[in-house]
Motif scaffolding. Structure first.
Motif, PDB file in Angstrom:
ATOM      1  N   SER A 342       6.043   6.985  -1.759  1.00  0.00           N
ATOM      2  CA  SER A 342       5.639   7.580  -0.477  1.00  0.00           C
ATOM      3  C   SER A 342       4.130   7.537  -0.318  1.00  0.00           C
ATOM      4  O   SER A 342       3.620   7.440   0.806  1.00  0.00           O
ATOM      5  CB  SER A 342       6.148   9.018  -0.363  1.00  0.00           C
ATOM      6  N   LEU A 343       3.392   7.579  -1.441  1.00  0.00           N
ATOM      7  CA  LEU A 343       1.930   7.469  -1.369  1.00  0.00           C
ATOM      8  C   LEU A 343       1.502   6.057  -0.980  1.00  0.00           C
ATOM      9  O   LEU A 343       0.518   5.887  -0.260  1.00  0.00           O
ATOM     10  CB  LEU A 343       1.297   7.865  -2.700  1.00  0.00           C
ATOM     11  N   TYR A 344       2.208   5.049  -1.466  1.00  0.00           N
ATOM     12  CA  TYR A 344       1.896   3.688  -1.015  1.00  0.00           C
ATOM     13  C   TYR A 344       2.007   3.603   0.500  1.00  0.00           C
ATOM     14  O   TYR A 344       1.165   2.999   1.177  1.00  0.00           O
ATOM     15  CB  TYR A 344       2.843   2.666  -1.654  1.00  0.00           C
ATOM     16  N   LEU A 345       3.051   4.217   1.047  1.00  0.00           N
ATOM     17  CA  LEU A 345       3.263   4.149   2.497  1.00  0.00           C
ATOM     18  C   LEU A 345       2.204   4.934   3.258  1.00  0.00           C
ATOM     19  O   LEU A 345       1.618   4.426   4.222  1.00  0.00           O
ATOM     20  CB  LEU A 345       4.656   4.661   2.846  1.00  0.00           C
ATOM     21  N   SER A 346       1.936   6.171   2.865  1.00  0.00           N
ATOM     22  CA  SER A 346       0.934   6.965   3.589  1.00  0.00           C
ATOM     23  C   SER A 346      -0.451   6.369   3.430  1.00  0.00           C
ATOM     24  O   SER A 346      -1.222   6.292   4.399  1.00  0.00           O
ATOM     25  CB  SER A 346       0.951   8.424   3.120  1.00  0.00           C
ATOM     26  N   ASN A 347      -0.806   5.909   2.223  1.00  0.00           N
ATOM     27  CA  ASN A 347      -2.111   5.279   2.015  1.00  0.00           C
ATOM     28  C   ASN A 347      -2.264   4.047   2.893  1.00  0.00           C
ATOM     29  O   ASN A 347      -3.325   3.804   3.486  1.00  0.00           O
ATOM     30  CB  ASN A 347      -2.298   4.888   0.548  1.00  0.00           C
ATOM     31  N   ALA A 348      -1.206   3.246   3.010  1.00  0.00           N
ATOM     32  CA  ALA A 348      -1.260   2.041   3.839  1.00  0.00           C
ATOM     33  C   ALA A 348      -1.409   2.389   5.316  1.00  0.00           C
ATOM     34  O   ALA A 348      -2.134   1.714   6.056  1.00  0.00           O
ATOM     35  CB  ALA A 348      -0.001   1.199   3.619  1.00  0.00           C
ATOM     36  N   MET A 349      -0.732   3.445   5.772  1.00  0.00           N
ATOM     37  CA  MET A 349      -0.854   3.865   7.166  1.00  0.00           C
ATOM     38  C   MET A 349      -2.277   4.322   7.474  1.00  0.00           C
ATOM     39  O   MET A 349      -2.829   3.997   8.533  1.00  0.00           O
ATOM     40  CB  MET A 349       0.157   4.976   7.470  1.00  0.00           C
ATOM     41  N   TYR A 350      -2.871   5.071   6.558  1.00  0.00           N
ATOM     42  CA  TYR A 350      -4.263   5.480   6.743  1.00  0.00           C
ATOM     43  C   TYR A 350      -5.185   4.264   6.793  1.00  0.00           C
ATOM     44  O   TYR A 350      -6.018   4.132   7.694  1.00  0.00           O
ATOM     45  CB  TYR A 350      -4.709   6.385   5.586  1.00  0.00           C
ATOM     46  N   MET A 351      -5.047   3.388   5.814  1.00  0.00           N
ATOM     47  CA  MET A 351      -5.922   2.212   5.751  1.00  0.00           C
ATOM     48  C   MET A 351      -5.824   1.367   7.009  1.00  0.00           C
ATOM     49  O   MET A 351      -6.833   0.891   7.537  1.00  0.00           O
ATOM     50  CB  MET A 351      -5.577   1.359   4.530  1.00  0.00           C
ATOM     51  N   SER A 352      -4.605   1.168   7.467  1.00  0.00           N
ATOM     52  CA  SER A 352      -4.397   0.365   8.663  1.00  0.00           C
ATOM     53  C   SER A 352      -5.065   1.013   9.869  1.00  0.00           C
ATOM     54  O   SER A 352      -5.724   0.333  10.668  1.00  0.00           O
ATOM     55  CB  SER A 352      -2.897   0.195   8.917  1.00  0.00           C
ATOM     56  N   SER A 353      -4.910   2.332   9.992  1.00  0.00           N
ATOM     57  CA  SER A 353      -5.509   3.029  11.125  1.00  0.00           C
ATOM     58  C   SER A 353      -7.031   2.956  11.082  1.00  0.00           C
ATOM     59  O   SER A 353      -7.690   2.760  12.112  1.00  0.00           O
ATOM     60  CB  SER A 353      -5.052   4.488  11.129  1.00  0.00           C
ATOM     61  N   TRP A 354      -7.607   3.093   9.905  1.00  0.00           N
ATOM     62  CA  TRP A 354      -9.067   3.092   9.765  1.00  0.00           C
ATOM     63  C   TRP A 354      -9.670   1.706   9.948  1.00  0.00           C
ATOM     64  O   TRP A 354     -10.814   1.576  10.383  1.00  0.00           O
ATOM     65  CB  TRP A 354      -9.460   3.643   8.391  1.00  0.00           C
ATOM     66  N   THR A 355      -8.918   0.669   9.598  1.00  0.00           N
ATOM     67  CA  THR A 355      -9.454  -0.693   9.679  1.00  0.00           C
ATOM     68  C   THR A 355      -8.962  -1.457  10.910  1.00  0.00           C
ATOM     69  O   THR A 355      -9.542  -2.485  11.264  1.00  0.00           O
ATOM     70  CB  THR A 355      -9.064  -1.499   8.424  1.00  0.00           C
ATOM     71  N   GLY A 356      -7.892  -0.980  11.531  1.00  0.00           N
ATOM     72  CA  GLY A 356      -7.295  -1.703  12.650  1.00  0.00           C
ATOM     73  C   GLY A 356      -6.531  -2.938  12.226  1.00  0.00           C
ATOM     74  O   GLY A 356      -6.245  -3.806  13.052  1.00  0.00           O
ATOM     75  N   LYS A 357      -6.161  -3.016  10.940  1.00  0.00           N
ATOM     76  CA  LYS A 357      -5.475  -4.200  10.422  1.00  0.00           C
ATOM     77  C   LYS A 357      -4.117  -3.842   9.833  1.00  0.00           C
ATOM     78  O   LYS A 357      -3.886  -2.718   9.404  1.00  0.00           O
ATOM     79  CB  LYS A 357      -6.329  -4.863   9.327  1.00  0.00           C
ATOM     80  N   LYS A 358      -3.233  -4.824   9.800  1.00  0.00           N
ATOM     81  CA  LYS A 358      -1.952  -4.665   9.119  1.00  0.00           C
ATOM     82  C   LYS A 358      -2.200  -4.695   7.621  1.00  0.00           C
ATOM     83  O   LYS A 358      -2.963  -5.517   7.117  1.00  0.00           O
ATOM     84  CB  LYS A 358      -0.991  -5.781   9.531  1.00  0.00           C
ATOM     85  N   ILE A 359      -1.556  -3.793   6.885  1.00  0.00           N
ATOM     86  CA  ILE A 359      -1.748  -3.684   5.445  1.00  0.00           C
ATOM     87  C   ILE A 359      -0.495  -4.163   4.722  1.00  0.00           C
ATOM     88  O   ILE A 359       0.617  -3.706   5.000  1.00  0.00           O
ATOM     89  CB  ILE A 359      -2.059  -2.231   5.029  1.00  0.00           C
ATOM     90  N   THR A 360      -0.687  -5.079   3.781  1.00  0.00           N
ATOM     91  CA  THR A 360       0.411  -5.549   2.946  1.00  0.00           C
ATOM     92  C   THR A 360       0.569  -4.613   1.750  1.00  0.00           C
ATOM     93  O   THR A 360      -0.413  -4.289   1.082  1.00  0.00           O
ATOM     94  CB  THR A 360       0.146  -6.986   2.462  1.00  0.00           C
ATOM     95  N   LEU A 361       1.779  -4.184   1.483  1.00  0.00           N
ATOM     96  CA  LEU A 361       2.035  -3.293   0.353  1.00  0.00           C
ATOM     97  C   LEU A 361       1.945  -4.066  -0.955  1.00  0.00           C
ATOM     98  O   LEU A 361       2.394  -5.206  -1.038  1.00  0.00           O
ATOM     99  CB  LEU A 361       3.409  -2.651   0.481  1.00  0.00           C
ATOM    100  N   PRO A 362       1.373  -3.451  -1.998  1.00  0.00           N
ATOM    101  CA  PRO A 362       1.196  -4.161  -3.279  1.00  0.00           C
ATOM    102  C   PRO A 362       2.518  -4.479  -3.948  1.00  0.00           C
ATOM    103  O   PRO A 362       3.470  -3.699  -3.885  1.00  0.00           O
ATOM    104  CB  PRO A 362       0.372  -3.175  -4.110  1.00  0.00           C
TER     105      PRO A 362
END
Length: 382
Positions: A342-362
């Motif tokens: 769940s942290l991978y998902l929330s961290n990715a949502m934050y990163m995407s919002s802050w950068t304006g980019k789609k984030i690929t999950l590790p």
């Protein structure tokens, strides 16, 4: 058999509940051996525990010092403190060769959760590391997972989860000593209210491969963290999804829709409804789609409702599962490796919002390290 001696670290709103369950013998095979720091608003509630003579330590550090000195005999700890404290307190538990059960989330960033997992593997690989993801005990979600996992209705096409029944007034944030700041809380609705939903999402549907998030900070409340989120997801097999949550909408709904090749699942108000297509179409949907010449047919499918029981003892059953797992009587409901997802998902949502980019999950350890470094860099600027 002698009962497991368990200490609860952090006797706040949730920790006090766990402590009282143990104290009142609601968890078979376990007893409350110690607690730390009771919240000011919980003194009266916890009075029977204090008056019983069970030791109350000022901090986790004091409790672990007592363990190390031999003054306190423990088998396990339950960590129920603010998010940033989880990593160190979990690690200390494993250093002392104790079983550990941590409340959600395991940390603010996935690296903290991974460090906790590594600590267990290094210091106490024989000990259990559980995560309190109690909503996995809810029958309707268990049933959805079983249906999708069975492949009975084919593959998933799309998922939509709207969870806006987390409504909170302004004072929920203003009267808390640690909620709603990046420095002390680490996030808003994604980190406080939605770890269970994010966990269930990947538990039922599988882990997405990419996320595009839109997090609105302080949209409805005077806070610096997000209180409104819309995220789009992609799965490796082509399925897509949308996740929407808020603490500022009324009346609020919790509706999970999953579209499959041959059926639609709809979960709302604790009820699971299934719409099957084959009985009406007389053939698989893909075959009908490729052969039908009826351009405007209104296909409604055949709806049925699956009866499921309500689940009123989620937390008690999660604690019981942990105790049973420590005695090798059961498999853990959710271990640390599950808790990190769940942290991978929330961290990715934050990163995407802050950068304006789609984030690929590790997908592997090296990708995890890059992902985590990038998230921590962005979080440090908040």
């Amino acid at each position: 058999m002698e009962s497991m001696k368990i200490a609860v670290i952090g006797a706040g709103n949730m920790g006090s509940q766990y402590a009282l369950m143990l104290f009142n013998n609601q968890v078979e095979g376990a007893e409350l051996a110690a607690i730390t720091r009771i919240g000011k608003n919980l003194q009266e509630k916890m009075k029977p525990v204090v008056e019983s003579g069970i030791p109350v330590y000022h901090s986790a550090e004091d409790l672990y010092a007592a363990v190390e000195s031999g003054a306190l005999n423990l088998d396990a700890v339950i960590v129920a403190t603010p998010h940033y404290a989880h990593e160190e307190q979990i690690v200390q538990g494993f250093r002392n060769r104790l079983h550990v059960l941590s409340d959600k989330p395991l940390g603010v960033c996935s690296r903290q959760a991974r460090n906790a997992i590594d600590a267990r593997n290094h210091f106490a690989p024989e000990k259990k590391f559980g995560t309190i993801l109690n909503q996995r005990t809810i029958p309707v979600y268990k049933q959805m997972k079983e249906i999708i996992g069975s492949g009975k209705y084919g593959k998933m096409k799309r998922v939509l989860w709207v969870i806006t029944d987390w409504y909170r007034p302004e004072k929920y944030y203003s009267t808390s000593s640690w909620h709603a700041t990046w420095k002390t809380d680490g996030g808003g609705v994604l980190l406080n209210q939605c770890p269970h939903n994010l966990d269930l999402l990947q538990w039922i549907c599988g882990m997405p491969s990419a996320v595009q998030g839109f997090c609105q900070e302080g949209r409805y409340h005077n806070i610096e963290v997000e209180d409104d989120v819309t995220a789009f997801m992609e799965w490796a097999d082509g399925a897509t999804g949308t996740f929407i949550t808020s603490t500022g909408e009324l009346p609020g709904i919790n509706r999970l829709e999953i579209s499959l090749d041959e059926a639609m699942l709809v979960c709302e108000d604790g009820e699971l409804r299934i719409c099957e297509f084959a009985p009406e179409l007389g053939m698989p949907e893909a075959e009908y789609r490729s052969t039908s010449s009826d351009f405007f047919r209104n296909i409604k499918g055949e709806w049925s409702t699956l009866q499921t029981e309500a689940e009123a003892e989620q937390h008690r059953k999660t604690l019981q599962n942990f105790v049973d797992a420590c005695s090798d009587k059961a498999e853990l409901l959710a271990d640390g490796e599950e808790g990190i997802k769940s942290l991978y998902l929330s961290n990715a949502m934050y990163m995407s919002s802050w950068t304006g980019k789609k984030i690929t999950l590790p997908q592997n350890r090296s990708e995890e390290e890059l992902f985590e470094s990038r998230f921590e860099e962005l979080l440090s600027k908040k």
